[in-house]
Design a protein around this motif. Sequence first.
Motif, PDB file in Angstrom:
ATOM      1  N   PHE A   1       1.746  10.202   0.748  1.00 39.37           N
ATOM      2  CA  PHE A   1       0.623   9.989   0.209  1.00 39.37           C
ATOM      3  C   PHE A   1       0.720   9.780  -1.234  1.00 39.37           C
ATOM      4  CE2 PHE A   1      -0.124  12.550   4.102  1.00 39.37           C
ATOM      5  CZ  PHE A   1      -1.520  11.789   4.503  1.00 39.37           C
ATOM      6  N   PHE A   2       1.904   9.901  -1.958  1.00 40.39           N
ATOM      7  CA  PHE A   2       2.308   9.745  -3.259  1.00 40.39           C
ATOM      8  C   PHE A   2       2.907   8.604  -3.525  1.00 40.39           C
ATOM      9  CE2 PHE A   2       2.532  14.709  -2.897  1.00 40.39           C
ATOM     10  CZ  PHE A   2       1.449  14.781  -2.926  1.00 40.39           C
ATOM     11  N   ASP A  48      -8.859   8.788   2.905  1.00 41.18           N
ATOM     12  CA  ASP A  48      -8.662   7.583   3.464  1.00 41.18           C
ATOM     13  C   ASP A  48      -7.384   7.207   4.068  1.00 41.18           C
ATOM     14  OD1 ASP A  48     -11.349   6.804   2.824  1.00 41.18           O
ATOM     15  OD2 ASP A  48     -10.924   5.675   0.824  1.00 41.18           O
ATOM     16  N   ASP A  49      -6.426   7.497   3.571  1.00 41.45           N
ATOM     17  CA  ASP A  49      -5.045   7.401   3.998  1.00 41.45           C
ATOM     18  C   ASP A  49      -4.714   8.198   5.387  1.00 41.45           C
ATOM     19  OD1 ASP A  49      -4.283   5.586   1.972  1.00 41.45           O
ATOM     20  OD2 ASP A  49      -3.033   7.101   0.801  1.00 41.45           O
ATOM     21  N   VAL A  50      -5.426   9.240   5.482  1.00 42.02           N
ATOM     22  CA  VAL A  50      -5.429  10.075   6.759  1.00 42.02           C
ATOM     23  C   VAL A  50      -6.009   9.053   7.797  1.00 42.02           C
ATOM     24  CG1 VAL A  50      -6.357  12.156   7.920  1.00 42.02           C
ATOM     25  CG2 VAL A  50      -5.189  12.236   5.886  1.00 42.02           C
ATOM     26  N   GLY A  86      -5.546  -0.795   3.258  1.00 42.09           N
ATOM     27  CA  GLY A  86      -6.512  -1.294   2.267  1.00 42.09           C
ATOM     28  C   GLY A  86      -6.109  -1.619   1.013  1.00 42.09           C
ATOM     29  N   ALA A  87      -4.989  -0.911   0.749  1.00 44.27           N
ATOM     30  CA  ALA A  87      -4.144  -1.050  -0.670  1.00 44.27           C
ATOM     31  C   ALA A  87      -3.497  -2.277  -0.801  1.00 44.27           C
ATOM     32  CB  ALA A  87      -3.700   0.262  -1.053  1.00 44.27           C
ATOM     33  N   PRO A  88      -3.269  -2.845  -2.009  1.00 48.41           N
ATOM     34  CA  PRO A  88      -2.248  -3.887  -2.059  1.00 48.41           C
ATOM     35  C   PRO A  88      -0.920  -3.671  -1.598  1.00 48.41           C
ATOM     36  CG  PRO A  88      -3.590  -3.244  -4.193  1.00 48.41           C
ATOM     37  CD  PRO A  88      -3.771  -2.376  -3.131  1.00 48.41           C
ATOM     38  N   ARG A  89      -0.197  -2.512  -1.320  1.00 45.25           N
ATOM     39  CA  ARG A  89       0.809  -2.278  -0.813  1.00 45.25           C
ATOM     40  C   ARG A  89       0.296  -1.232   0.150  1.00 45.25           C
ATOM     41  NH1 ARG A  89       5.044   0.562  -4.362  1.00 45.25           N
ATOM     42  NH2 ARG A  89       3.431   1.618  -5.274  1.00 45.25           N
ATOM     43  N   PRO A  90       0.905  -1.302   1.513  1.00 47.21           N
ATOM     44  CA  PRO A  90       0.715  -0.245   2.756  1.00 47.21           C
ATOM     45  C   PRO A  90       1.212   0.833   2.433  1.00 47.21           C
ATOM     46  CG  PRO A  90       2.131  -2.149   3.244  1.00 47.21           C
ATOM     47  CD  PRO A  90       1.741  -2.279   2.025  1.00 47.21           C
ATOM     48  N   LEU A  91       0.688   1.757   3.202  1.00 43.32           N
ATOM     49  CA  LEU A  91       1.217   3.151   3.452  1.00 43.32           C
ATOM     50  C   LEU A  91       2.366   3.475   4.036  1.00 43.32           C
ATOM     51  CD1 LEU A  91       0.251   6.070   2.760  1.00 43.32           C
ATOM     52  CD2 LEU A  91      -0.824   6.144   4.753  1.00 43.32           C
ATOM     53  N   PRO A  92       3.663   3.902   3.256  1.00 40.72           N
ATOM     54  CA  PRO A  92       4.975   4.097   4.166  1.00 40.72           C
ATOM     55  C   PRO A  92       4.677   5.426   4.910  1.00 40.72           C
ATOM     56  CG  PRO A  92       5.238   3.691   1.759  1.00 40.72           C
ATOM     57  CD  PRO A  92       3.642   3.970   1.949  1.00 40.72           C
TER      58      PRO A  92
END
Length: 281
Positions: free
Chosen positions: A112-113, A143-145, A59-65
């Motif tokens: 996460f960072f 949310d990331d989890v 849901g963030a502008p850049r996805p989670l690596p």
Amino acid sequence: MPTLTRPDGTQPQDLHLTRRGAVSMFAAGYALAGWSAEARPVTTPTAGLTIEEVLIANGAPRPLPAYVARPATPGRHPAVIVVNEVFGIHAYIKDVCRRLAREGFVAVAPDFFYRSGVDLPSLTDFAQIMPVVQQAGAAQVDDDVRATSAWLKARSFTKPDAIGITGFCWGGAVVWRAAMVDPDIKAGVAWYGRLGGLAARAGELHAPVLGLYGALDQGIPQTDIAAMRAAVAAAGKTAEIVVYPDAPHGFHADYRDSYRAADAADGWGRLLRWLRGHGVA
């Protein structure tokens, strides 16, 4: 950091970014702030494993690596989310993922960072590291989890009902919270995660948690451990906290002076039994 730019939204192929041998999103080597010149860290071979780096829609502008290690054998496997220390995704965390993969798990370590754009493993000054860590608030991390467990459930190589979580230091506290807020988590193992404020939420636990702590940890009072044990018992929840009498904080981190090989090995065996005994199998 790569950015997805599809006007029609994220597609499945976007979430499989790199494989072994491609340019990595993550730093090579160990966290400089914790490295000991005398360390002989464990190095787990990649033979029989599939190593990937992926982007997870959150849901963030850049996805989670995220870094992924999994068995190369076909079929569905139980999965474990691996939550890093304050140093981000470096060689130690990636090796933990490979160790889990060799035990038959799909192991995924989200960064996460990543929103900060800072290469945490390259820093040597905690005064620079901690502001980055503090930017990752509890709600955002939780949310990331949940995004990571949703990603795992959608993979053809994962058992969608067999997802666990483990984490170290900063990540240990994330484990306790995930067992409260992520319904997809079946079990958690928290390595020396801070407990301040969490005992009051023990009634929210829906998944069993194993806590592994050191009696010589100067950052986690034994009173906090006692409070969590009492709160869990009062709430009728399933949790076990093991305290190693001669262990300091970070006793599993084999690249640091704090490493205690015997306690780390005992804790690892307990982790495997706990996960497999509580549905992550």
